[in-house]
Scaffold this active site. Structure first.
Site, PDB file in Angstrom:
ATOM      1  N   SER A 252       0.833  -1.201   0.000  1.00 42.36           N
ATOM      2  CA  SER A 252       0.000   0.000   0.000  1.00 42.36           C
ATOM      3  C   SER A 252       0.866   1.249   0.000  1.00 42.36           C
ATOM      4  CB  SER A 252      -0.910   0.021   1.229  1.00 42.36           C
ATOM      5  OG  SER A 252      -0.146   0.235   2.416  1.00 42.36           O
ATOM      6  N   ASP A 253       0.356   2.306  -0.621  1.00 38.99           N
ATOM      7  CA  ASP A 253       0.933   3.609  -0.344  1.00 38.99           C
ATOM      8  C   ASP A 253       0.701   3.886   1.140  1.00 38.99           C
ATOM      9  OD1 ASP A 253       2.124   6.090  -0.635  1.00 38.99           O
ATOM     10  OD2 ASP A 253       0.989   6.619  -2.426  1.00 38.99           O
ATOM     11  N   TRP A 254       1.448   4.830   1.685  1.00 42.33           N
ATOM     12  CA  TRP A 254       1.463   5.032   3.129  1.00 42.33           C
ATOM     13  C   TRP A 254       0.086   5.513   3.629  1.00 42.33           C
ATOM     14  CZ3 TRP A 254       5.151   2.696   1.286  1.00 42.33           C
ATOM     15  CH2 TRP A 254       6.319   2.363   1.980  1.00 42.33           C
ATOM     16  N   ALA A 256      -2.758   4.089   2.693  1.00 45.49           N
ATOM     17  CA  ALA A 256      -3.771   3.931   1.649  1.00 45.49           C
ATOM     18  C   ALA A 256      -4.642   2.703   1.867  1.00 45.49           C
ATOM     19  CB  ALA A 256      -3.097   3.852   0.279  1.00 45.49           C
TER      20      ALA A 256
END
Length: 737
Positions: A252-254, A256
């Site tokens: 995941s993006d941070w 997300a």
């Protein structure tokens, strides 16, 4: 003029870059990972897929370390142009500059060098390269991190960068998947795009990334057609792991991630950073919550085992079990590294990429290259290093001094920054040239300096970055495409002193130049992008004629913002109404005349094109091959070549980017008039000829059939366009399928 000369050390580095390869195949990596899986406890498995919380380790992302197998806490670190927070590191030109070189060799070497520095610092996963934002919106904040808004050029660059990075023993992470096209509302907006648009534009470079064996993919903040990207079954399981045959792990993006069970069951493999950014850490979707979901059957055990296997396999794929160094810095205490991973070759490579990415937009009567004038005015705050220091603003979150990076998590700490004025003074030392300076953006001061000089160089900027930082009212995305700091007024004031004026533009992407170009004394315009630490040296190499410019625009510069057909929205929904028609596709489709078209760039020499040859043989219809890593096996099947002779007919050495565009037959529904499908950069001395060769695959002449859910080669006559840009077509031909 030394267009073809590089040091022996750099040539050796470039040759070695092209010779590097993957450590293991995916099958070999999976065999090792599967063997390890049986040794892990349930708690260890959950720890491998869960971040240890924000600032819970030395890197921006860290996982838990198991004790049952010799496997570390993974270090995940930005970014796409260097190692964020660490120092010293080499700050390379941004992705948009690498794309502007149109040079596969340099893009691969940049990846090798960045990967080597990441590995040397103990990083396991380097968070880059970037294909999203692709760049449909010219003012979008993070376009500069990627290579181009053309999916073909972006895809080639993604593959070269990934192969380079991973050959150095670091896992590349292709991001941001998918449709993360603006910063405003990025963590709430729904990007609503149709299936064909997704395939032919935004998914295209991720095909190349997966085919290049990328180890990891980062899912983005936004929703796609109403569903979060990091819990989107069709996006992650259907497209990425299914259609594209991706074998690595999705992280995941941070922050997300939005769920425990749904994100696990729909294809997310690793959560980052493991918690939100609060102190002490707040919500944690995985960890104990994931273990509980597996225990009650909400998430199958097989899904956890698949997550772990993918993560371990990526680690083995790039040889990180073979003496990978320990983490040698901390992101949270100033980043001072216990080892120096920079090299002279990396510095020279940074200068070479910056130089070869410079695009000469205007050059009236051969105003460039400059002779050594009796007097020269250097004007604008962009000519000098930020007076507060090159790294004074966190994550480069200001536009003070010369612009060499955008802002946000995709930046790094300069070990040094050569500003244009410094390099000009170095270049002209002993030449007897009087250098008159006005290193503010004050128009009156600039005009006074210009009036006292034989020639003036005016430096202007346009900056952007990630949405968590606001700079001068720009919340990541640019509010408009005008030069910052009243750049138009500054250039007008200088040019109206009747002094021949050269404009140097450091920008993240397109800038509206009509006001500047209306001034008759503006004799030359240079786009230098975001050139990194060797900014000034690269620029003077070109301005004073040591090297001929060879960069080409990786985007279109229109005459007005309205010309582009897409802009960022304050709404919670972006319907991607422009479909396939972005950048030059939009300009071509609607008959809009650009100021400087995609692929444009002048040189100090001239090139003649001749003898087009086309040899294509294939059959119409859909793909039928089995899915392999990268997609259907027959999608990348070679179908023949197009070639052309190109001669340097000028008086200096130079390099020409020869471009191939393909126009589809009428049987291909609603498709852009032409699309980039090949490029070849030829380095030629005066009088020398070379052959530009383009090898085509079925994908290059296919469109996505939504009904069949397959790539299809249309029947009919395809048009072939070979030229120096998307509008400067020198040779035409055709072939029939």
């Amino acid at each position: 003029m030394r267009s073809l000369i590089r040091s022996g050390a750099l040539n050796a580095f470039l040759a070695a870059s092209l010779a590097t390869g993957q450590v293991l195949t995916w099958d070999e990596a999976y065999t090792k990972a599967t063997s390890d899986l049986s040794l892990l406890s349930q708690e260890e498995k959950v720890g491998i897929v869960t971040g240890v919380t924000w600032q819970g380790g030395p890197c921006v992302g860290n996982t838990y370390e198991p004790t049952s197998i010799p496997y570390p806490s993974l270090c995940l670190q930005d970014g796409p142009l260097s190692v964020r927070f660490a120092n010293p590191v080499t700050v390379f030109p941004a992705g948009i500059n690498a794309g502007a070189t149109w040079d596969r060799e340099l893009i691969r070497a940049r990846g090798v060098a960045m990967g080597a520095e990441s590995r040397g610092l103990g990083v396991h996963v380097q968070l880059g390269p970037v294909a999203g934002a692709l760049g449909k919106i010219p003012s979008a904040g993070r376009n500069w991190e990627g290579f181009s808004n053309d999916p073909y050029l972006a895809g080639i660059a993604m593959a070269e960068a990934i192969q380079g990075m991973q050959s150095s023993g670091v896992q590349a992470c292709a991001k941001h998947y998918l449709l993360n096209e603006q910063e405003y509302n990025r963590d709430t907006i729904s990007s609503n795009a149709d299936d064909r648009t997704i395939h032919e534009l935004y998914l295209w470079p991720f095909y190349d990334a997966v085919k290049a064996n990328v180890a990891s993919v980062m899912c983005s903040y936004n929703k796609i057609n109403g569903t979060w990207a990091c819990e989107h079954d069709a996006l992650l399981n259907g497209l990425l792991k299914g259609e594209l045959g991706f074998k690595g792990h999705v992280l995941s993006d941070w922050n997300a991630q939005h769920s425990t069970v749904q994100s696990a069951n729909t294809g997310l493999d690793m959560t980052m950073p493991g918690s939100d950014f609060s102190t002490p850490p707040g919500s944690i979707y995985w960890g104990d919550n994931l273990a509980a979901a597996i225990a009650d059957g909400s998430v199958p055990q097989e899904r956890l085992d698949d997550m772990v296997t993918r993560i371990l396999a990526a680690w083995y794929l790039v040889g990180q079990d073979q003496g990978h160094p320990p983490v040698a810095f901390s992101s949270w205490d100033g980043g001072a590294a216990s080892v120096n991973v920079t090299t002279p070759e990396h510095g020279e490579l940074a200068r070479t990429i910056a130089r070869d990415s410079i695009v000469l937009l205007k050059n009236t009567n051969g105003s460039l290259p400059l002779a050594k004038p009796a007097s020269l005015a250097v004007i604008g705050s962009d000519a000098i290093v930020n007076p507060d220091g090159a790294n004074a603003c966190a994550d480069r979150g200001c536009n003070k001094g010369t612009l060499a990076q955008g802002w946000g998590s995709g930046t790094a700490e300069f070990p040094y920054l050569v500003a244009p004025l410094d390099a000009i003074e170095e270049k002209l030392a002993g030449a007897g040239t009087a250098i008159i300076t006005s290193t503010t953006d004050d128009a009156t001061s600039g005009a006074e300096a210009a009036a006292a000089a034989e020639t003036a160089i005016v430096f202007i900027t346009s900056d952007s970055g990630e949405g968590y930082i606001t700079v001068e009212g720009h919340e990541g995305d640019r509010n408009n495409l005008d030069p910052w700091h009243n750049g138009n007024l500054l250039v007008q004031a200088v040019a109206r002193t009747n002094t021949p004026t050269i404009v140097v533009l450091h920008s993240v992407g397109p800038v509206t130049l009509e006001t500047i170009l209306a001034e008759p004394n503006v004799v030359a315009v240079v786009w230098a992008g975001l050139p990194g630490q060797e900014s000034g040296h690269a620029l003077t190499d070109v301005l004073f004629g040591d090297y001929a410019p060879s960069g080409k625009l990786p985007f279109t510069i229109g005459k007005s913002e309205e010309d582009y057909g897409a802009d960022w929205t304050t709404s919670q929904v972006d319907d991607f109404a422009e479909g396939l028609f972005i950048d030059y596709r939009h300009f071509d489709q609607y008959g809009i005349e650009p100021r400087y078209e995609f692929g444009f760039g002048l040189s100090y020499t001239s090139f003649n094109y001749s003898t087009l040859s086309t040899s294509i043989s294939t059959t119409p219809g859909p793909t039928t091959g089995e899915t392999i890593v990268g997609g259907p096996s027959d999608l990348f099947a070679p179908i023949g070549t197009v070639s052309a002779y190109v001669a340097n007919t000028g008086h200096v050495a130079g390099a020409e980017v020869v471009q191939l565009y393909i126009g589809y037959p009428d049987s291909a529904p609603s498709i852009p008039p032409k699309q980039l499908r090949g490029f070849d950069k030829l380095h030629l001395v005066p009088g020398e000829s070379g052959i530009a060769t383009f090898e085509l695959t079925r994908r290059d002449i296919s469109y996505w059939d939504v009904g069949l859910q397959k790539w299809v080669v249309a029947s009919g006559t395809f048009e072939v366009f070979v030229g120096a840009s998307s509008r400067d077509i020198r040779l035409t031909g055709s072939f029939t399928v």
